[in-house]
Write an enzyme that holds these catalytic residues in place. Structure first.
Site, short mmCIF file in Angstrom:
data_model
loop_
_atom_site.label_atom_id
_atom_site.label_comp_id
_atom_site.label_asym_id
_atom_site.label_seq_id
_atom_site.Cartn_x
_atom_site.Cartn_y
_atom_site.Cartn_z
N THR A 531 26.63 -7.59 0.84
CA THR A 531 26.70 -6.88 0.81
C THR A 531 27.07 -6.21 1.23
O THR A 531 26.41 -5.43 1.84
CB THR A 531 26.50 -6.76 -0.67
OG1 THR A 531 26.96 -7.80 -2.06
CG2 THR A 531 25.92 -5.50 -1.58
N PHE A 533 25.84 -1.90 1.38
CA PHE A 533 25.11 -0.83 0.69
C PHE A 533 24.92 0.50 2.04
O PHE A 533 24.80 0.48 2.73
CB PHE A 533 23.66 -1.18 0.92
CG PHE A 533 23.06 -2.16 -0.14
CD1 PHE A 533 23.12 -2.12 -1.28
CD2 PHE A 533 22.98 -3.78 0.75
CE1 PHE A 533 22.04 -3.31 -2.42
CE2 PHE A 533 22.72 -4.53 0.00
CZ PHE A 533 22.38 -4.88 -1.86
#
Ligand code: PEP
Ligand code: MN
Length: 630
Positions: A531, A533
């Site tokens: 992921t 960020f």
């Protein structure tokens, strides 16, 4: 023995307990863990444990089964993180120590320091007392060498480590080095261990040439029993029948030690192999096996080195190794340790008003969330991660100055863009993107302590978490996935439910925070699950020096080839695009904004010129942020 204290123990009872144990001849260490505070009491005394158990404020007493006590995982469950100034070794970091085998001259050391610092080492090594097999070989420069080592370290802002070979040098050396090294040949020099331990400074403890893991941990115990808590174990190869390499690198020692001890373990592939070409592959293998770092010999001119030239890397080879480690680090879920100056570098730290809240970083979710993990990976352990109920609250908290930064997920490598956050970036022009961080996501099946796989029927998690574990559910048809607002929140919910047939999917931190157990590790369908960020701050605090990436949005007129003309500007300017996403414009049905992220070329003017041109072909162009990615 390990004495687990009651949570509400008062100071008087604690001090009574301490003196009771000390009077009996025990050495007592207080260890404050996340979940409990314990006393470790060690000594060569036998005592009926019940005598301690009945004392007020004592919850439980557990004997330590291993011969090493202070070094054992039984005593301390959490990993020890050794702090050396701004550098940390242990935990989720890969710390690389580098430098020549021996200090030879000022010129050689300064060159080496510069080279290893530039490539990303966090500590400088260099021997001034060399334990050589032959008395006729170069023995090291002694104190003069230590002075040079320290000056070279200071010149590039790196702490230094050097080997100590005799007790008589302790006092002199402690002023020059940040970390003592106890070499393989001295691992069982017990007088030296006692004397160095008593100084209380960090120690790199190399494994002896033919030492068993237990003997090695007993040597660490000597250092700890005499007063040093900050021990870094270093596997450097052991003697076997094989002679092709200088030693045989025992990589299996890494997971073995990690099970037995809380101390960090690093690997020295240089002395382990003795052959330059074998150093990078074994360095990578060590990190893949879970090592917390490396010690690598690097020399500015290995062909003319006074010791260990054939195993020393050329600076270019070291640079290549660091790049390979960078690529490997997300796979093992770790971050290459850096010298933290004022990260992120492109944010003003002189802003007085913000200094007060500089440590507050906002994220959406509850404690144990992946975003919280991203915060600590990016900013280090000293910041305070402040949970917020919704993503919009992260933006508001940063805007109102209650947190200096916010961290939001923007894209998952499997599930795609998190549109809500792109939309929020468009809605909040006063918030800028100042960094990005990519975290490997490892989903675990988490249940109540004692819960077992075959009993699980309901599994709570964020819809993305459930979707990313589709293969697991395929195999376990008896389990039903139940969507929850977030992954760590699902674990918190479990702790309220107290139902052994319920589980959650989340990261290991969430299990730890809520006292739950991991039933099955890493159940995500695809291990290449990352992921990304974004790091946010107030736009008026953002500075754009040294940026190599930019995120921006624009809309296009409603005419043929409009988007094409915009992208052509980027193509013609040689600007590489890493992301393009279209988002509907609120209140304007069927009209779209485009969200882009691009690499800023070295010549940043080319980028600015391209943006100017782009303004002619597009509408509402807005730069969301420029920042540096490693
Ligand atoms: C060294 O690090 O320079 C050294 C001599 O290592 P070891 O003690 O592992 O042989
Ligand atoms: Mn050497």
């Amino acid at each position: 023995m390990i004495i687990i204290l009651k949570q509400n123990i008062n100071l008087r009872d604690k001090e009574y307990l301490r003196s009771f144990l000390e009077d009996k001849g025990f050495k007592v260490r207080e260890i404050i863990g996340e979940a409990e505070t314990i006393f470790g009491a060690v000594g060569n005394i036998s005592i009926d444990l019940r005598q301690v158990e009945i004392l007020s404020g004592v919850s439980r007493v557990i004997p330590i089964s291993k011969p090493y006590k202070l070094a054992s995982r039984e005593l301390k469950k959490e990993n020890t993180i050794v702090n050396i100034g701004r550098v940390k070794i242990g935990g989720n970091r890969i710390a690389v120590i580098a430098g020549p085998c021996a200090v030879e001259s000022k010129e050689q050391m300064f060159k080496a320091a510069q080279a290893v610092r530039e490539s990303g080492a966090v500590m400088l090594r260099g021997g001034a007392f060399k334990p050589r097999t032959s008395p006729y070989s170069f023995q090291g420069m002694g104190e003069e060498g230590l002075k040079i080592l320290k000056d070279a370290g200071d010149s590039v802002g790196l702490p230094v480590v050097s080997e100590i070979v005799g007790t008589e040098y302790v006092d002199m050396m402690k002023d020059y080095v940040d970390v003592f090294q106890i070499g393989a040949r001295n691992m069982q020099n017990f007088e030296l261990l006692k004397a160095v331990g008593a100084i209380g400074m960090p120690v790199v403890l190399k494994r002896g040439l033919s030492a068993t893991i237990e003997e090695w941990l007993m040597a660490a115990e000597y250092l700890m029993a005499h007063g040093s808590d900050n021990i870094i174990l270093c596997e450097r190869g052991i003697r076997t029948f094989e002679t092709y390499t200088r030693n045989t690198l025992d990589l299996s020692a890494i997971p073995v030690v990690q099970k037995l001890s809380h101390l960090p373990i690093i690997v020295d592939p240089s002395h382990a192999t003795g052959l330059r070409a074998k150093v990078p592959p074994m360095a990578l293998a060590a990190i893949a096996a879970g090592a917390d770092g490396l010690v690598v010999e690097v020399h500015p001119d290995p062909d003319n080195a006074m010791s260990d030239g054939p195993q020393s890397l050329y600076p270019e080879e070291f640079e290549k190794l660091m790049r390979d480690l960078q690529a490997l680090s997300p796979v093992v879920g770790k971050e290459i340790e850096k010298i933290h100056e004022n990260r992120p570098i492109n944010v003003r730290t002189t802003d007085k008003a913000s200094n007060i809240i500089d440590k507050n970083i906002a994220f959406q979710g509850v404690q144990g969330a992946y975003s919280e993990k991203a915060i600590h990976r990016y900013f280090g352990d000293d910041v305070i991660a402040v949970p917020q109920p919704e993503f919009i609250d992260v933006f508001e908290t940063v805007l109102q100055g209650k947190a200096s930064f916010g961290v939001i997920p923007v894209e998952n490598s499997l599930a795609g863009t998190i549109n809500e956050n792109i939309d929020l970036l468009l809605r909040y022009p006063d918030i800028a993107v100042v960094g990005e961080y990519k975290l490997r996501i490892i989903h675990n099946l988490i249940g109540m302590p004692g819960a077992v796989l075959k009993d699980i029927r309901k599994v709570y998690s964020h819809p993305q978490g459930l979707a990313q574990c589709a293969d697991f559910f395929e195999k376990h048809k008896e389990m039903k996935g139940i969507p929850f607002y977030d992954t760590a929140g699902a674990v918190e919910h479990l702790s309220d439910l107290k139902d052994p047939s319920c589980a959650a999917i989340a990261g290991e931190e969430a299990a730890r925070v809520y006292g739950m157990n991991i039933i099955k590790e890493s159940i995500e369908t695809n291990p290449r699950n990352y992921t990304k960020f974004f790091i946010l701050t107030r736009a008026d605090r953002a500075e754009y020096e040294q940026a190599n990436r930019a995120a921006f949005v624009f809309s296009t007129p409603d005419k043929p080839g409009a988007l094409f003309s915009c992208l052509k500007v980027l193509a013609d300017s040689g600007i590489n695009m890493n992301k393009l996403e279209s988002r509907p414009i609120q209140g304007k049905p069927w009209q779209y904004m485009f969200f882009l992220s691009v690499d800023i070329p070295e010549d940043s003017h080319a980028f600015e010129n391209a943006l100017d041109k782009l303004r002619n072909f597009s509408e509402d162009l807005r730069v969301l942020g420029k920042y540096k990615v490693d």
